[in-house]
Design a protein around this motif. Structure first.
Motif, mmCIF file in Angstrom:
data_model
loop_
_atom_site.group_PDB
_atom_site.id
_atom_site.type_symbol
_atom_site.label_atom_id
_atom_site.label_comp_id
_atom_site.label_asym_id
_atom_site.label_seq_id
_atom_site.Cartn_x
_atom_site.Cartn_y
_atom_site.Cartn_z
ATOM 1 N N VAL A 235 0.856 -1.355 -0.043
ATOM 2 C CA VAL A 235 -0.070 -0.018 0.121
ATOM 3 C C VAL A 235 0.882 1.354 0.054
ATOM 4 N N ALA A 236 1.983 1.148 0.731
ATOM 5 C CA ALA A 236 2.961 2.272 0.785
ATOM 6 C C ALA A 236 3.582 2.785 -0.739
ATOM 7 N N TRP A 237 3.869 1.557 -1.357
ATOM 8 C CA TRP A 237 4.413 1.758 -2.720
ATOM 9 C C TRP A 237 3.581 2.454 -3.493
ATOM 10 N N ASP A 238 2.206 1.898 -3.618
ATOM 11 C CA ASP A 238 1.059 2.352 -4.486
ATOM 12 C C ASP A 238 0.780 3.637 -4.233
ATOM 13 N N LEU A 239 0.691 3.939 -2.886
ATOM 14 C CA LEU A 239 0.184 5.318 -2.636
ATOM 15 C C LEU A 239 1.571 6.494 -2.966
ATOM 16 N N SER A 240 2.692 5.809 -2.794
ATOM 17 C CA SER A 240 3.916 6.841 -3.290
ATOM 18 C C SER A 240 3.949 7.151 -4.671
ATOM 19 N N LEU A 241 3.735 6.031 -5.405
ATOM 20 C CA LEU A 241 3.720 6.399 -6.881
ATOM 21 C C LEU A 241 2.641 7.103 -7.396
ATOM 22 N N GLN A 242 1.430 6.738 -6.958
ATOM 23 C CA GLN A 242 0.292 7.441 -7.293
ATOM 24 C C GLN A 242 0.083 9.011 -7.036
ATOM 25 N N GLU A 243 0.795 9.271 -5.750
ATOM 26 C CA GLU A 243 0.693 10.621 -5.520
ATOM 27 C C GLU A 243 2.063 11.473 -6.100
ATOM 28 N N ASN A 244 3.124 10.839 -6.721
ATOM 29 C CA ASN A 244 4.093 11.556 -7.089
ATOM 30 C C ASN A 244 4.423 11.394 -8.550
ATOM 31 N N VAL A 245 3.763 10.567 -9.227
ATOM 32 C CA VAL A 245 4.000 10.447 -10.546
ATOM 33 C C VAL A 245 3.200 10.807 -11.320
ATOM 34 N N PRO A 246 3.126 11.706 -12.445
ATOM 35 C CA PRO A 246 1.790 12.348 -13.266
ATOM 36 C C PRO A 246 1.101 11.279 -13.496
#
Length: 341
Positions: A235-246
């Protein structure tokens, strides 16, 4: 996986991303548990052929569901584009200007080919140190886990407590994943990636238990804890990508993530047997424990991994106004508000 993971931030408000990712992963884990159990029962009662038929029906249903979701998103984008075009037209008329089709800002997405998309995705992937560092970490961790758990685990089980109890050991990992999903859905930590990367070290617990030929109770606990840790990271990985990658590049970055993570699985499975035959099962498993600890410590050496924050808004389409949260893997200043404009 790349497409489905990239759809989540387009379907829920930014503030609900953590819970949505946890719910999505819990659904996948519950489906794996139910599907494995139902598949075994069906194969025993009606034969494996009927199991494959129903498997095909399930995939067809999933394809129809994704098709419906894609059409709904396309209609939403078309409506938003039409509204924006109408607003631009009104502003241009008011200022005495005329809109020129194909001018600056016009979308060139239709002209993109697959090679262009690959290059663009690679640029986004390597431009963020925290992304490729974590993928490199998981290349090693997945290889070690695949070889240790999937190949050497049954070997240890055959020599000690048997395959029946080994099935319960694997089920304990899935049960831990479900509990981990519930826990992470309630978490509000801003440094989710740091915590998620750190708990990956717990992947070493089942390997260490197998290396010591531990009794089943110890192995059950180790696998349960491992399952909880997997969800914390996932969940941390998905959240980090979704909030920081266009958003328009997210699926492409996910694709390179999936490639790096899954490529390791067959390599680990192929290497485990020969290594165990040459050096022994126990030394091979202990070497895996050391590798997991080493690459996890190495990933945490990255300042971007340690300092990246979550809890801001979803990253906009590339080139659009930032809605909050870090961009390009660069952590915001400690004094910067989470919902900065």
């Amino acid at each position: 996986m790349p497409a489905s993971a990239a759809l989540i931030p387009r379907t829920v408000p930014a503030g609900e991303l953590r819970g949505a990712n946890a719910l999505s992963r819990m659904g996948v884990n519950a489906g794996m548990i139910a599907g494995t159990s139902f598949g075994g029962l069906l194969a025993a009662l009606a034969g494996p052929g009927w199991g494959m038929v129903l498997n095909g029906v399930a995939f067809l249903g999933a394809a129809l569901a994704y098709g419906a979701a894609g059409r709904a998103l396309a209609r939403r984008r078309a409506a938003a584009a039409a509204a924006a075009a109408e607003e631009d037209s009104v502003e241009a008329t008011a200022s005495g200007a005329t809109a020129v089709e194909g001018g600056p800002g016009a979308s060139d997405g239709a002209a993109e080919g697959p090679w262009h998309a690959l290059r663009e995705g690679w640029r986004e992937f390597v431009s963020r140190t925290w992304v490729w560092v974590v993928v490199a970490q998981f290349f090693v961790v997945n290889a070690v886990s695949a070889g240790g758990i999937q190949v050497l685990g049954p070997t240890v089980a055959d020599a000690t407590f048997g395959r029946t109890l080994w099935g319960f050991v694997l089920a304990a990992q899935m049960a831990g994943a479900l509990v981990g999903g519930l826990l992470v859905a309630r978490s509000r930590s801003r440094h989710a990636l740091r915590i998620g990367v750190a708990v990956v070290a717990l992947d070493a617990l089942p390997l260490a238990a197998l290396a010591q030929s531990a009794d089943v109770a110890v192995l059950l606990v180790a696998m349960f804890v491992n399952g909880v840790a997997i969800e914390q990271f996932g969940v941390a990985w998905d959240l980090s990508l979704q909030e920081n990658v266009p958003q328009d590049k997210l699926a492409r970055v996910y694709s390179y993530d999936a490639l790096g993570s899954t490529l390791a699985l067959p390599l680990g499975e192929m290497a485990a047997g020969p290594l165990a035959e040459h050096y022994g099962v126990r030394p091979t498993l202990l070497c895996g424990v050391a590798l997991v600890a080493l690459v996890t410590a190495g990933a945490l050496c990255s300042r971007q991994v340690r300092d990246l924050t979550t809890g801001g808004a979803v990253a906009p389409v590339d080139g659009g106004p930032a809605a909050g949260g870090p961009r390009g893997g660069r952590p915001p200043d400690a004094a910067e508000p989470l919902d900065a404009p």
